[in-house]
Scaffold this active site. Structure first.
Site, PDB file in Angstrom:
ATOM      1  N   ILE A   3      45.537  42.331  21.839  1.00 40.65           N
ATOM      2  CA  ILE A   3      45.603  41.112  21.027  1.00 40.65           C
ATOM      3  C   ILE A   3      44.189  40.567  20.917  1.00 40.65           C
ATOM      4  O   ILE A   3      43.576  40.192  21.926  1.00 40.65           O
ATOM      5  CB  ILE A   3      46.532  40.071  21.674  1.00 40.65           C
ATOM      6  CG1 ILE A   3      47.949  40.638  21.822  1.00 40.65           C
ATOM      7  CG2 ILE A   3      46.568  38.785  20.849  1.00 40.65           C
ATOM      8  CD1 ILE A   3      48.869  39.765  22.659  1.00 40.65           C
ATOM      9  N   HIS A   4      43.662  40.541  19.707  1.00 45.82           N
ATOM     10  CA  HIS A   4      42.275  40.120  19.491  1.00 45.82           C
ATOM     11  C   HIS A   4      42.227  38.654  19.090  1.00 45.82           C
ATOM     12  O   HIS A   4      43.071  38.209  18.316  1.00 45.82           O
ATOM     13  CB  HIS A   4      41.661  40.986  18.390  1.00 45.82           C
ATOM     14  CG  HIS A   4      40.177  40.833  18.254  1.00 45.82           C
ATOM     15  ND1 HIS A   4      39.301  41.243  19.237  1.00 45.82           N
ATOM     16  CD2 HIS A   4      39.424  40.291  17.263  1.00 45.82           C
ATOM     17  CE1 HIS A   4      38.071  40.978  18.844  1.00 45.82           C
ATOM     18  NE2 HIS A   4      38.118  40.393  17.659  1.00 45.82           N
ATOM     19  N   PRO A   5      41.305  37.849  19.618  1.00 46.15           N
ATOM     20  CA  PRO A   5      40.230  38.199  20.544  1.00 46.15           C
ATOM     21  C   PRO A   5      40.530  37.647  21.952  1.00 46.15           C
ATOM     22  O   PRO A   5      40.132  36.535  22.276  1.00 46.15           O
ATOM     23  CB  PRO A   5      39.033  37.508  19.932  1.00 46.15           C
ATOM     24  CG  PRO A   5      39.623  36.236  19.340  1.00 46.15           C
ATOM     25  CD  PRO A   5      41.070  36.521  19.024  1.00 46.15           C
ATOM     26  N   GLU A  42      42.723  41.955  26.252  1.00 42.45           N
ATOM     27  CA  GLU A  42      42.563  43.072  25.320  1.00 42.45           C
ATOM     28  C   GLU A  42      41.623  44.142  25.883  1.00 42.45           C
ATOM     29  O   GLU A  42      41.783  45.338  25.602  1.00 42.45           O
ATOM     30  CB  GLU A  42      42.009  42.523  24.001  1.00 42.45           C
ATOM     31  CG  GLU A  42      41.566  43.556  22.997  1.00 42.45           C
ATOM     32  CD  GLU A  42      40.792  42.940  21.835  1.00 42.45           C
ATOM     33  OE1 GLU A  42      40.803  43.540  20.752  1.00 42.45           O
ATOM     34  OE2 GLU A  42      40.186  41.865  22.033  1.00 42.45           O
ATOM     35  N   CYS A  65      32.940  43.920  18.940  1.00 37.35           N
ATOM     36  CA  CYS A  65      34.232  44.239  18.342  1.00 37.35           C
ATOM     37  C   CYS A  65      34.252  45.674  17.841  1.00 37.35           C
ATOM     38  O   CYS A  65      33.287  46.147  17.282  1.00 37.35           O
ATOM     39  CB  CYS A  65      34.532  43.294  17.179  1.00 37.35           C
ATOM     40  SG  CYS A  65      34.738  41.576  17.700  1.00 37.35           S
TER      41      CYS A  65
END
Length: 376
Positions: free
Chosen positions: A350-352, A356, A376
């Site tokens: 699950i960004h950000p 993660e 990223c």
């Protein structure tokens, strides 16, 4: 308890015989209760190092810290337990001069690479550490300050300094001395005072059970005691045979930069399986919330210890960073269910988020490659 129609006696209890508990109020009123099954769950109390002159007279424990009417001021905490680091962290955070004294390694029983990162972060934010030192006496000065003398084992010197508060964090003792356990045949470990139990939480007297911090070899964690108590109740009265599983219990050290873990440390994994049979995936990362604030993320780190065989079952997961407890609580389910490294790599991050980063682990320690996450 009263709403559940449970009789509650606010008094101190002790065994009269294997089926009888005698309760005594402060006023001396006695109540006697008999039962087919008895559960001991009295917990533990912080210990004082009574072999150190002045420790009991002038020191406090972590229990006392939260009852202080005034600021503890300049504080020394000689430590064994993680509560020392947790208290030192927030005392530094509110602007107090705080020193942690440790005789050997930080956070005994935890992964030592992670423990070192935790203490490094605390040092960078102002907590002082006296390493390889142990206190020998505490004296009260005319100014009411406390002068502490300690031995520096690295230098072989004796050193002193004065503090406003000395907070001991040298372990907890089971609160069982007044229970008359020996009288009814309940066996304890003569060194620790903890009650010896089997897999069903039964003591050496089959109908007397013990759960929580007072039991030998169990994690000193409230959630494990709660779970063990529920399962015991179901076995006694609900036709259940399910035993408490003490493997892969997740926990977190609530230092300023949290450290959460579940499963084996790297050291324990090497000891169990050999270094050639484990693979360690790791990464240094920068939490998004550190970016705008320009906070140092040097100690934000993730480590996953796996078996090296084709399935690569995850043996341990270690996480240092914001909300580590929340992160580990979620991943603990997968590891409890026998999650493997390939399965984790199929989990979409699950960004950000910080969590993660666990789903992106791909660099092994064995490779020697730089494990810094670049973006990223």
């Amino acid at each position: 308890l009263l709403n559940r129609r449970v009789k509650y006696f606010n008094m101190k209890g002790s065994f009269s015989d294997p089926y009888t508990v005698r309760g005594l109020t402060k006023a001396g009123k006695e109540t006697v209760v008999t039962a087919e099954n008895i559960v001991i769950a009295t917990g533990g109390r912080p210990k004082y190092p009574t072999h150190i002159a002045g420790a009991l007279e002038y020191g406090i424990t972590s229990d006392d810290l939260f009852w202080l009417k005034e600021s503890p001021g300049k504080t020394l905490t000689p430590f064994v337990l993680n509560v020392s680091l947790e208290c030192a962290g927030f005392l530094t955070g509110i602007g107090l001069d705080t020193t942690v004294m440790m005789r050997s390694i930080p956070l005994r029983g935890f992964d030592q690479q992670m423990a070192s990162l935790v203490t490094e972060h605390m040092e960078s934010y102002g907590t002082k550490f006296l390493k390889r030192c142990f206190p020998t006496k505490v004296e009260k000065l005319e100014s009411n300050r406390l002068q502490v003398t300690w031995k520096n084992t690295e230098l072989g010197t004796e050193e002193t300094d004065s503090f406003d508060t000395v907070m001991w964090a040298v372990g907890r003792a089971p609160d069982t001395e007044t229970l008359n356990l020996k009288t009814v045949g309940v066996k304890t470990n003569s060194e620790t005072g903890k009650i010896i139990v089997d897999a069903s939480e039964a003591t050496s007297v089959p109908h007397i059970y013990a759960i929580g911090d007072i039991t030998e070899g169990r994690p000193e964690l409230t959630p494990t005691a709660i779970a063990a108590g529920k399962l015991l109740a179901r076995r006694l009265f609900g036709q259940s045979s399910e035993l408490m599983d003490y493997d892969n219990v997740p926990t977190t050290v609530f230092t300023p930069l949290e450290y959460g873990c579940v499963g084996l440390s790297e050291e324990a994994a090497v000891e169990c399986y050999g270094s050639d049979n484990i693979e360690v995936y790791h990464a240094y990362y920068k939490p998004l919330e550190f970016t705008v604030a320009e906070r140092d993320a040097t100690q934000c780190y993730v480590k996953m210890v796996c078996l090296r065989e084709s399935e690569q079952r995850i043996l341990g997961l270690h996480f240092i960073g914001p909300n580590a407890g929340e992160v580990i609580q979620g991943f603990a389910l997968g590891i409890k269910c026998g999650a493997t490294y390939p399965q984790l790599m199929k989990t979409i991050g699950i960004h950000p988020t910080c969590a993660e980063e666990i789903t992106k682990l791909h660099i092994t320690k064995r490779s020697g490659l730089d494990a810094t996450v670049t973006g990223c």
